[in-house]
Motif scaffolding. Structure first.
Motif, PDB file in Angstrom:
ATOM      1  N   HIS A  23      -3.150  -7.711  -2.395  1.00 28.22           N
ATOM      2  CA  HIS A  23      -2.908  -8.882  -2.145  1.00 28.22           C
ATOM      3  C   HIS A  23      -3.744  -9.613  -1.366  1.00 28.22           C
ATOM      4  O   HIS A  23      -4.613  -9.010  -0.688  1.00 28.22           O
ATOM      5  N   ASP A  49      -4.078 -15.049  -3.767  1.00 33.94           N
ATOM      6  CA  ASP A  49      -2.552 -15.179  -4.110  1.00 33.94           C
ATOM      7  C   ASP A  49      -2.198 -16.639  -3.481  1.00 33.94           C
ATOM      8  O   ASP A  49      -1.381 -17.213  -4.060  1.00 33.94           O
ATOM      9  N   GLY A  79       3.953 -11.013   0.086  1.00 32.87           N
ATOM     10  CA  GLY A  79       3.461  -9.798  -0.258  1.00 32.87           C
ATOM     11  C   GLY A  79       3.560  -8.962   1.214  1.00 32.87           C
ATOM     12  O   GLY A  79       4.631  -8.998   1.952  1.00 32.87           O
TER      13      GLY A  79
END
Length: 236
Positions: A23, A49, A79
């Protein structure tokens, strides 16, 4: 259970990337060539992301300049990242001189907490501190130190003393690639009560960095650090 490895990368000015396992999150992307060519920083060629920004100025919120576009998020969960904000001013005059407000970002991930002070332009107020102290202890504090557009070294140390982070990361300072009226990091380091460690443009935020002694880390390439640690202007 060991926490997910967390890496902090500095791209220039006030832009940082966070990677926790698979992430990733980008903070405050600048515009390469912005301000009429004064921001002579390279394009950000990594993928993320999502992107989060402290305020809308072009050296902090140039999402359209990213080579690999990513969605913008404001607060909440992405996340492993939990993002919160504290609204402050860009200067000592309620934002009237330097362009309104800026947010302080708090990012918690895998039991660690990073706080980015954005372009805060004033000393800490009790309400600011109460909001920031409501969560777990700050592991990394990213603090602007260049003055003029933000706080300078004296007020930066006020924030550091008030928040007592494990690691202080000075930013938004003089850079050979940025032709803005900013003071070198050296002015901030000159009054440091903490040991100073020079690191590369990326650092792993694990036990070796966070578990032993409080410190200041100066990020960047060797050429940038050499410039940043050499004052060019009289101290103010």
């Amino acid at each position: 259970m060991n926490p997910t490895p967390l890496t902090l990368t500095w791209y220039g000015h006030a832009c940082f990337g966070l990677r926790a396992g698979d992430h990733s999150l980008l903070i405050d992307p600048y515009r390469p060539g912005g301000f009429g060519g004064k921001m002579a920083l390279p394009p950000i060629d990594d993928t993320f992301d999502a992107v989060v920004v402290t305020h809308e100025h072009d050296d902090h919120a140039a999402l359209d300049a990213l080579i690999h576009p990513a969605p913008r998020i404001e607060t909440g969960q992405l996340g492993p990242f939990t993002i919160a904000r504290t609204r402050v001013f860009h200067d000592e005059y309620g934002g009237r001189r330097r362009g309104g407000t800026t947010d302080i970002l708090s990012v918690e991930v895998s039991g660690r907490r990073l706080v980015h002070l954005g372009d805060v332009g004033h000393s800490p107020r009790q309400g600011d501190l109460d909001a920031l102290r409501a969560a777990r202890r700050i592991d990394l504090l990213i603090v602007p130190v260049g003055g003029y557009f933000t706080i300078g070294s004296a007020q930066a140390w006020e924030w550091c003393r008030a928040l007592s982070p494990r690691v202080v990361v000075p930013t938004h300072a003089a850079d050979p690639r940025v032709d803005l009226n900013l003071r070198p990091i050296a002015h901030f380091l000159a009054s440091s009560p903490l040991p100073v460690e020079e690191v590369g443009r990326s650092v792993e935020c694990g036990e070796a960095l966070l578990s032993f002694r409080n410190r200041v880390i100066v990020m960047g390439t060797s050429a940038h650090r050499s410039h940043a640690l050499t004052p060019r202007h009289p101290a103010a």
